[in-house]
Design a protein around this motif. Sequence first.
Motif, PDB file in Angstrom:
ATOM      1  N   THR A  87       0.823  -1.215   0.000  1.00  0.00           N
ATOM      2  CA  THR A  87       0.000   0.000   0.000  1.00  0.00           C
ATOM      3  C   THR A  87       0.854   1.261   0.000  1.00  0.00           C
ATOM      4  N   GLN A  88       1.944   1.262   0.770  1.00  0.00           N
ATOM      5  CA  GLN A  88       2.800   2.447   0.835  1.00  0.00           C
ATOM      6  C   GLN A  88       3.503   2.698  -0.492  1.00  0.00           C
ATOM      7  N   LYS A  89       3.848   1.631  -1.181  1.00  0.00           N
ATOM      8  CA  LYS A  89       4.627   1.754  -2.414  1.00  0.00           C
ATOM      9  C   LYS A  89       3.771   2.092  -3.626  1.00  0.00           C
ATOM     10  N   ILE A  90       2.583   1.495  -3.703  1.00  0.00           N
ATOM     11  CA  ILE A  90       1.779   1.577  -4.932  1.00  0.00           C
ATOM     12  C   ILE A  90       0.513   2.412  -4.769  1.00  0.00           C
ATOM     13  N   ILE A  91      -0.239   2.162  -3.699  1.00  0.00           N
ATOM     14  CA  ILE A  91      -1.609   2.675  -3.622  1.00  0.00           C
ATOM     15  C   ILE A  91      -1.702   4.066  -3.001  1.00  0.00           C
ATOM     16  N   ILE A  92      -0.847   4.353  -2.011  1.00  0.00           N
ATOM     17  CA  ILE A  92      -1.009   5.565  -1.215  1.00  0.00           C
ATOM     18  C   ILE A  92       0.040   6.621  -1.564  1.00  0.00           C
ATOM     19  N   GLY A  93      -0.407   7.871  -1.625  1.00  0.00           N
ATOM     20  CA  GLY A  93       0.484   9.028  -1.650  1.00  0.00           C
ATOM     21  C   GLY A  93       0.378   9.698  -0.290  1.00  0.00           C
ATOM     22  N   TYR A  94       1.505  10.166   0.243  1.00  0.00           N
ATOM     23  CA  TYR A  94       1.509  10.616   1.647  1.00  0.00           C
ATOM     24  C   TYR A  94       2.375  11.851   1.826  1.00  0.00           C
ATOM     25  N   VAL A  95       1.839  12.824   2.552  1.00  0.00           N
ATOM     26  CA  VAL A  95       2.618  13.978   3.001  1.00  0.00           C
ATOM     27  C   VAL A  95       2.605  13.969   4.528  1.00  0.00           C
ATOM     28  N   PRO A  96       3.765  13.766   5.176  1.00  0.00           N
ATOM     29  CA  PRO A  96       3.806  13.714   6.638  1.00  0.00           C
ATOM     30  C   PRO A  96       3.702  15.097   7.267  1.00  0.00           C
ATOM     31  N   GLY A  97       3.312  15.123   8.529  1.00  0.00           N
ATOM     32  CA  GLY A  97       3.232  16.389   9.252  1.00  0.00           C
ATOM     33  C   GLY A  97       4.604  16.984   9.516  1.00  0.00           C
ATOM     34  N   GLN A 150       8.230  21.404   1.403  1.00  0.00           N
ATOM     35  CA  GLN A 150       6.815  21.019   1.350  1.00  0.00           C
ATOM     36  C   GLN A 150       6.400  20.725  -0.096  1.00  0.00           C
ATOM     37  N   LYS A 151       6.873  21.534  -1.032  1.00  0.00           N
ATOM     38  CA  LYS A 151       6.580  21.288  -2.448  1.00  0.00           C
ATOM     39  C   LYS A 151       7.153  19.946  -2.891  1.00  0.00           C
ATOM     40  N   LEU A 152       8.366  19.642  -2.446  1.00  0.00           N
ATOM     41  CA  LEU A 152       9.006  18.373  -2.779  1.00  0.00           C
ATOM     42  C   LEU A 152       8.180  17.205  -2.234  1.00  0.00           C
ATOM     43  N   ALA A 153       7.685  17.363  -1.015  1.00  0.00           N
ATOM     44  CA  ALA A 153       6.854  16.313  -0.414  1.00  0.00           C
ATOM     45  C   ALA A 153       5.563  16.115  -1.197  1.00  0.00           C
ATOM     46  N   LEU A 154       4.981  17.201  -1.685  1.00  0.00           N
ATOM     47  CA  LEU A 154       3.741  17.109  -2.468  1.00  0.00           C
ATOM     48  C   LEU A 154       3.989  16.422  -3.811  1.00  0.00           C
ATOM     49  N   ILE A 165      -4.730   9.332  -1.213  1.00  0.00           N
ATOM     50  CA  ILE A 165      -3.759  10.343  -0.809  1.00  0.00           C
ATOM     51  C   ILE A 165      -4.057  10.752   0.631  1.00  0.00           C
ATOM     52  N   ILE A 166      -3.050  10.623   1.496  1.00  0.00           N
ATOM     53  CA  ILE A 166      -3.192  10.947   2.912  1.00  0.00           C
ATOM     54  C   ILE A 166      -2.277  12.120   3.229  1.00  0.00           C
ATOM     55  N   LEU A 167      -2.856  13.193   3.751  1.00  0.00           N
ATOM     56  CA  LEU A 167      -2.133  14.460   3.918  1.00  0.00           C
ATOM     57  C   LEU A 167      -2.219  14.942   5.356  1.00  0.00           C
ATOM     58  N   ASP A 168      -1.067  15.146   5.982  1.00  0.00           N
ATOM     59  CA  ASP A 168      -1.001  15.630   7.363  1.00  0.00           C
ATOM     60  C   ASP A 168      -0.403  17.036   7.338  1.00  0.00           C
ATOM     61  N   GLU A 169      -1.238  18.060   7.530  1.00  0.00           N
ATOM     62  CA  GLU A 169      -0.819  19.461   7.450  1.00  0.00           C
ATOM     63  C   GLU A 169      -0.061  19.723   6.139  1.00  0.00           C
ATOM     64  N   PRO A 170      -0.698  19.534   5.000  1.00  0.00           N
ATOM     65  CA  PRO A 170       0.021  19.535   3.714  1.00  0.00           C
ATOM     66  C   PRO A 170       0.512  20.889   3.219  1.00  0.00           C
ATOM     67  N   THR A 171      -0.020  22.000   3.730  1.00  0.00           N
ATOM     68  CA  THR A 171       0.379  23.304   3.178  1.00  0.00           C
ATOM     69  C   THR A 171       1.251  24.108   4.130  1.00  0.00           C
TER      70      THR A 171
END
Length: 330
Positions: A87-97, A150-154, A165-171
């Motif tokens: 799931t982490q490799k294929i299905i999910i996109g993630y931005v950590p806090g 932050q842009k790189l993480a996005l 896509i799971i986003l923790d404080e993305p901006t």
Amino acid sequence: MKNNINKIENLEKKFKSGYGIENINFIVKPGRVFGYLGPNGAGKSTTIRSLMGFIKPNSGSSIIKKRNENEIENIISYDSWNDKDHTQKIIIGYVPGEIAFPQHMTGLNLLKMVFKLRNMTNWEIVKQNILYWEFDPNLKIKKMSKGIKQKLALVIAWMHNPDIIILDEPTTGLDPLMQEKFIALVKKSKNEGKVIIMSSHIFSEIEKTCDTVAIIKKGKIVSLIDIEDIKYNNEKTYEVKFIKDMKVETIESNLWKIDSFKDNIFIFNVKNKNVNNFLEFISKQKVEFLKEHPLDLEKYFMTYYENEVSTLVKENIDKFEHNIKPASKH
């Protein structure tokens, strides 16, 4: 349209400190954006880390149901913990806090490394994401500002075209222009049928992007509501300025509540069923102006957290023992 569903059922995680999450339940369907609101320590990041498979819950589950596009009846379920490698490799996109990239690398080298780890084949998508966020990936990460990181993480979150896509404080760290570009990207991804789960402290960002919002308090969801229901709530707030001095006693009624008054300006809370009675009363008065204050997400959120911070601080202070010994003499 994508056919993925993220189902969180009775999710619970307790830490030795006593903090954690308890009985978390929600479902996010394709083409929906789920907002997660709460102050620091409420349990947002613990929930997200459980969904990502970074921590193992004590009980409950986070399941991704993926329907095979060629076989309508064939639904594959992935567990966030047991199937995290996939799931982490294929299905999910993630931005950590809290972003922690390798400091010695350039942004471009990091993107190439992630590209290979994900077995991607189309570098053009990565280039499009870089251009969208308007930053120089050749910079060393240690020299990047918070906004550029932050842009790189996005870019990393979106570059493999994930279903969820799971986003923790993305901006965090983004300027207002980039925040608007983020909102546009979320809306585009929503229209493509992606599942998006987002935690943010920026209420306007949640209002503009989310369909459903959960408010979490002390590890439990205390409210789960559609954004539209907040806009069309069952109580209205009116601000009225009277031309002549008005005494509270003359305008009090059991049909509405006077929330505050100052300099002949009154704030009224009126239930929907009593709005006509209120407006009829106001029409008979000499009024300089009448203005409705629509309920927004921030006001709705604060109904669950009024005085909460000061209460928590007091509870913690009361636990301290005031027997501090004087410093020893040297």
